[in-house]
Motif scaffolding. Structure first.
Motif, short mmCIF file in Angstrom:
data_model
loop_
_atom_site.label_atom_id
_atom_site.label_comp_id
_atom_site.label_asym_id
_atom_site.label_seq_id
_atom_site.Cartn_x
_atom_site.Cartn_y
_atom_site.Cartn_z
N LEU A 125 -7.20 -0.65 -4.01
CA LEU A 125 -6.35 0.64 -4.10
C LEU A 125 -6.86 1.34 -5.56
O LEU A 125 -6.89 2.62 -5.88
CB LEU A 125 -4.67 0.38 -4.33
CG LEU A 125 -4.31 0.16 -3.11
CD1 LEU A 125 -2.64 -0.25 -3.32
CD2 LEU A 125 -4.19 1.59 -2.05
N PRO A 133 -2.65 3.62 5.42
CA PRO A 133 -2.48 2.17 5.00
C PRO A 133 -3.39 1.34 5.86
O PRO A 133 -3.85 0.47 5.39
CB PRO A 133 -1.07 2.03 5.00
CG PRO A 133 -0.44 3.46 4.58
CD PRO A 133 -1.31 4.45 5.17
N LEU A 188 0.14 3.58 -3.20
CA LEU A 188 -0.69 4.75 -3.07
C LEU A 188 -0.39 6.10 -3.80
O LEU A 188 0.81 6.43 -3.38
CB LEU A 188 -1.25 4.77 -1.48
CG LEU A 188 -1.86 5.83 -0.98
CD1 LEU A 188 -3.39 5.08 -1.57
CD2 LEU A 188 -2.23 5.79 0.35
N ILE A 233 0.81 -0.94 -0.05
CA ILE A 233 -0.23 0.01 0.01
C ILE A 233 0.90 1.08 0.03
O ILE A 233 0.42 2.28 -0.99
CB ILE A 233 -0.99 -0.01 1.31
CG1 ILE A 233 -1.87 -1.22 1.09
CG2 ILE A 233 -1.76 1.41 1.38
CD1 ILE A 233 -2.76 -1.50 2.38
N HIS A 256 -8.40 5.06 -5.69
CA HIS A 256 -7.74 6.03 -6.71
C HIS A 256 -8.67 6.73 -7.46
O HIS A 256 -8.81 7.90 -7.55
CB HIS A 256 -6.91 5.33 -7.37
CG HIS A 256 -5.30 5.30 -6.90
ND1 HIS A 256 -4.21 4.60 -7.35
CD2 HIS A 256 -4.95 5.70 -5.61
CE1 HIS A 256 -3.20 4.35 -6.49
NE2 HIS A 256 -3.71 5.04 -5.54
#
Length: 217
Positions: A96, A59, A49, A45, A100
């Motif tokens: 993730l 995280p 990220l 992560i 995003h």
């Protein structure tokens, strides 16, 4: 038996033993399975990220979301031939991608660069983030100007790499995957994974190793 005692009784169990218990509905075994891989998943992560979300997402929160989801989706693991950690890693990657796209909204085009890894996409680690983390691991430069110049060189070196070479570097150096795991994730041979990792390290070494000035200068 309370939760602490139940969890403690699972400490010495192997992953296969925990998996058997988890499949039978033991929620403590599910938690222990996840804990076995928590720190490796946290590193995933941290490196993938998007930097623009660093102040919005932690995280630990991402890990918790996937952990909660795991209790109801563990049966999906039966449908894959992946090792359990690599399956978990894929679930983290999917989460993730969703985060995003949700948080960056109109900016999603710029973070849409994803690399297909075995059974789905994961966010590509930005070269700026990688360069910053590599500087922390590979150099002891303390002056801000020197560090900034070196970091820019590293970032340029990362940008010049073949995308798969760079991805192998991320998988081996930051996510601590074995060469065998890298080969599985990228669907390449172990020999190819090893060669690409060596090539990426040599490229970085060329950038980070100071060149001696010509004699007499």
């Amino acid at each position: 038996m309370d939760a602490v005692e139940a969890s403690e009784r699972l400490v010495d169990k192997t992953e296969s033993e925990l998996m058997a218990r988890a499949r039978a509905g033991d929620r403590f075994a599910v938690g222990r399975l996840f804990d076995l891989h928590r720190e490796r998943l946290r590193r995933l992560i941290q490196v993938r990220l998007d930097p623009r979300l660093a102040g919005r997402l932690d995280p630990s929160d991402v890990l918790q979301e996937v952990y909660v989801d795991l209790h109801t989706r563990l049966h999906e693991y039966e449908e894959t031939d992946l090792p359990f950690f690599l399956w978990l890693r894929l679930k983290i990657g999917h989460r993730l991608i969703d985060l995003h796209r949700f948080h960056l909204g109109a900016e999603k085009r710029s973070v849409g660069r994803e690399i297909s890894l075995h059974d789905g996409p994961l966010p590509v680690a930005s070269t700026a983030s990688l360069a910053s983390q590599l500087m922390g691991r590979l150099t002891s430069a303390s002056k801000a100007v020197i560090r900034a110049e070196a970091q820019l060189k590293v970032q340029n070196a990362l940008n010049s790499m073949d995308e798969i070479d760079r991805e192998v570097l991320v998988l081996r150096h930051f996510e601590d995957l074995t060469n065998s795991e890298v080969a599985t994730v990228l669907s390449i041979s172990q020999n190819a994974a090893s060669n690409r990792y060596i090539r990426a390290l040599r490229r970085l070494k060329d950038v980070l190793t100071p060149r001696n000035p010509p004699a007499g200068t």
